[in-house]
Enzyme design. Structure first.
Site, PDB file in Angstrom:
ATOM      1  N   LYS A 181      57.840  96.572   2.664  1.00 10.03           N
ATOM      2  CA  LYS A 181      58.818  96.935   3.696  1.00 10.03           C
ATOM      3  C   LYS A 181      58.127  97.689   4.819  1.00 10.03           C
ATOM      4  CE  LYS A 181      61.506 100.422   4.337  1.00 10.03           C
ATOM      5  NZ  LYS A 181      61.392 100.520   5.807  1.00 10.03           N
ATOM      6  N   GLY A 233      53.821 107.694   4.064  1.00 10.13           N
ATOM      7  CA  GLY A 233      54.867 108.235   4.925  1.00 10.13           C
ATOM      8  C   GLY A 233      54.968 109.735   4.765  1.00 10.13           C
ATOM      9  N   SER A 234      56.156 110.261   4.966  1.00  7.83           N
ATOM     10  CA  SER A 234      56.331 111.710   4.960  1.00  7.83           C
ATOM     11  C   SER A 234      56.258 112.278   3.538  1.00  7.83           C
ATOM     12  CB  SER A 234      57.673 112.071   5.584  1.00  7.83           C
ATOM     13  OG  SER A 234      58.727 111.531   4.812  1.00  7.83           O
ATOM     14  N   THR A 235      55.842 113.516   3.449  1.00 12.99           N
ATOM     15  CA  THR A 235      55.779 114.208   2.159  1.00 12.99           C
ATOM     16  C   THR A 235      57.178 114.310   1.558  1.00 12.99           C
ATOM     17  OG1 THR A 235      53.795 115.386   2.814  1.00 12.99           O
ATOM     18  CG2 THR A 235      55.089 116.392   1.062  1.00 12.99           C
ATOM     19  N   GLU A 236      58.156 114.496   2.443  1.00 16.31           N
ATOM     20  CA  GLU A 236      59.545 114.597   1.996  1.00 16.31           C
ATOM     21  C   GLU A 236      59.976 113.342   1.223  1.00 16.31           C
ATOM     22  OE1 GLU A 236      61.872 114.684   5.510  1.00 16.31           O
ATOM     23  OE2 GLU A 236      63.777 114.656   4.424  1.00 16.31           O
ATOM     24  N   GLY A 238      57.943 111.066   0.048  1.00 14.78           N
ATOM     25  CA  GLY A 238      57.008 110.940  -1.074  1.00 14.78           C
ATOM     26  C   GLY A 238      57.517 111.672  -2.304  1.00 14.78           C
ATOM     27  N   GLU A 255      50.494 108.222  -0.144  1.00 13.48           N
ATOM     28  CA  GLU A 255      49.651 108.765   0.921  1.00 13.48           C
ATOM     29  C   GLU A 255      50.590 109.494   1.874  1.00 13.48           C
ATOM     30  OE1 GLU A 255      46.415 108.601   0.971  1.00 13.48           O
ATOM     31  OE2 GLU A 255      46.038 106.990  -0.452  1.00 13.48           O
ATOM     32  N   CYS A 289      48.142 110.703  10.015  1.00 11.07           N
ATOM     33  CA  CYS A 289      48.290 111.644   8.899  1.00 11.07           C
ATOM     34  C   CYS A 289      47.058 112.523   8.741  1.00 11.07           C
ATOM     35  CB  CYS A 289      48.607 110.904   7.611  1.00 11.07           C
ATOM     36  SG  CYS A 289      47.518 109.507   7.332  1.00 11.07           S
ATOM     37  N   GLU A 386      53.395 119.663   9.772  1.00  6.44           N
ATOM     38  CA  GLU A 386      52.847 118.478  10.428  1.00  6.44           C
ATOM     39  C   GLU A 386      53.700 118.187  11.664  1.00  6.44           C
ATOM     40  OE1 GLU A 386      53.175 114.656   8.284  1.00  6.44           O
ATOM     41  OE2 GLU A 386      51.067 114.364   8.767  1.00  6.44           O
TER      42      GLU A 386
END
Ligand code: NAI
Ligand code: MG
Length: 479
Positions: A181, A233-236, A238, A255, A289, A386
């Site tokens: 996706k 993508g974002s840590t959130e 993730g 990642e 990133c 970030e």
């Protein structure tokens, strides 16, 4: 006397964009049900309409991927799989200009970068992994190299085609099939890649592309027919994915974000370091990133260094991403622009000093000038969070140990940079830094042979190189 640049626009005539797209499932384009617009962030022009994948679409894609895995791909020799990867790589090279123009239109990044970085590196990832396909037993990852099966892959908008290549190439080389996706703001090059799969006569269902937003991503993550999840993508998000797969048999690589320190010692070659800092934070509008978003600068050279940095920043050309002279293009979305604005306003309020060169920003589209903040302390939000934009936070240090402590004082650990003329100091600093990728006297250099990944909240696992293969093989632990 100053010479002005004449406009040098790249032509967009090489790309043909359909008014509306569906998904790529089982080797064919299938119509979607709901659609949303994808725009050119430099002009706000609607480029096309993208399908938002539903449960039915994801089910169909997973089914097609399973069928291709069981019936074709898992039975094929590595040598045969490799031929398809080589073919895809060559077609990407042949259609490089088309990919570059489309990427720049949909993403907002300068054509110079999509042409010279994104597209050639994406092809390089396919070439590199094509070479591994028949040599997996010799990768030092054990002799029983079995793929997981069906990989669900979710990618971000900052390097749309390149992140696709980072995901699809190793998955296919190791014998997995995929459901991928792309990010909702940048699906067009993934859909062009689907055409490349057709042109390469890749067996139907080996690569499936379902477009959509986070809800489509969640359907992939939670699908019981998927054996492995790979996310960038974002840590959130993730963290949401890590929780979702925790009680399942799914294998996962993540990642995530970063807040890299780019450390400049007083013995560094100043002009080169200035260039490296510029590249570290302004490459791809800072939507990187591993961006060098914190400059950690030795105090005794700070004044001289910042003066040179500002002179150099004055030369950054901001504007039309399709112009071959443009250095800094558009911010990818209004949402991202608002996030950059919010964090920079927090920087002002918390007492840091903002500086940007004078530059006229286009009236339409999403733009943010190259910006530095000085007087930043470790507690400031702009030193911790970030920003994912063209914004550099400058911190200073007096002793090498203080530089390391400040650099490591972050929940992230994706990358770092060291600028020094002294080899022993570089090696010492590299050993102390808790970051997955460390560059010395350079920054933002990528190569498919080199593993990439983070410590702490920057993620799990490695992508690229021999290490990256292990993520797509069963029972091989990450090193
Ligand atoms: P995001 O993490 O929401 O989006 C990345 C991908 O994940 C997209 O394809 C999205 O559709 C998908 N996604 C979103 N929610 C999901 C869910 N619950 N389950 C499965 N897939 C899901 O990132 P976003 O919102 O675009 O950017 C927010 C911030 O994240 C940025 O400001 C930046 O700081 C950071 N970011 C970091 C990236 C990196 O490469 N480390 C890339 C993109 C964003
Ligand atoms: Mg989001």
């Amino acid at each position: 006397m100053t010479f002005e640049y004449a406009p040098a626009p790249e032509s967009r005539s090489i790309v043909s964009i359909s008014p509306q797209y569906g998904h790529f499932i089982g080797g064919k384009f299938v119509a979607g049900t709901k659609h949303f617009p994808t725009i050119n962030p430099a002009t706000e022009e609607v480029l096309s309409k993208i399908a938002c994948g539903t449960k039915i679409d994801v089910d169909a894609a997973v089914k097609a991927a399973r069928k291709a895995y069981v019936g074709t791909w898992s039975k094929m020799s590595g040598k045969e799989r490799g031929k398809y990867l080589f073919r895809i790589a060559r077609i990407m090279q042949e259609r490089a200009r088309e990919f570059a123009v489309l990427e720049t239109l949909d993403n907002g990044k300068p054509i110079r970068e999509s042409r010279d970085v994104d597209v050639p590196l994406a092809a390089a990832h396919f070439f590199y992994h094509a070479g591994w396909a028949d040599k997996l037993e010799y990768a030092g990852l054990g002799t029983s190299t079995k793929p997981h099966g069906v990989a669900g892959q979710i990618i971000p908008w900052n390097f749309p085609l390149l992140m696709l290549a980072w995901k699809v190439a190793p998955a296919l080389a190791t014998g997995n099939t995929v459901v991928l996706k792309p990010a909702e703001t940048t699906s067009l090059t993934a859909l062009l890649f689907a055409q490349v799969c057709q042109e390469a006569e890749l067996p139907a269902g080996v690569v499936n592309i379902v477009t959509g937003d986070g809800s489509t991503g969640a359907l992939i993550v939670n699908h019981p027919g998927i054996d492995k999840i790979a996310f960038t993508g974002s840590t959130e998000v993730g963290k949401i994915i890590a929780r979702a797969v925790a009680s399942t048999k799914k294998s996962v690589t993540l990642e995530l974000g970063g807040k890299a320190a780019n450390i400049v010692f007083d013995d560094a070659p100043i002009d080169e370091a200035v260039e490296g800092i510029i590249n570290g934070i302004f490459f791809n509008q800072g939507h990187v990133c591993c961006a060098g978003s914190r400059l950690v600068l030795q105090e005794n050279i700070a004044d001289e260094f910042l003066e040179k940095l500002k002179i150099r920043m004055n030369k950054i050309r901001v504007g039309d991403p399709m112009d071959k002279n443009t250095d800094l293009g558009a911010i990818n979305s209004q949402e991202q622009l608002l996030k950059i604005r919010e964090l920079t306003i927090a920087g002002d309020k918390e007492g840091a000093q903002r500086w940007s060169p004078e530059c006229a920003l286009p009236s339409k589209g999403f733009w943010f000038p190259p910006t530095i903040f000085t007087g930043v302390t470790q507690g400031h939000r702009i030193a911790r969070e970030e920003i994912f934009g063209p914004v550099l936070s400058v911190l200073t240090f007096r002793t090498p140990q203080e530089a390391i402590d400040k650099a490591n004082n972050t929940p992230f650990g994706l990358s770092a940079g060291i600028w020094s003329e002294k080899g022993s100091r570089i090696l010492w600093a590299a050993q102390q830094l808790r970051a997955g990728v460390i560059w010395a006297n350079t920054f933002n250099k990528f190569d498919p042979t080199s593993p990439f990944g983070g410590y702490k909240e920057s993620g799990w696992g490695r992508e690229g190189g021999r290490h990256g293969l292990s993520a797509y093989l069963k029972g091989v632990s990450h090193e």
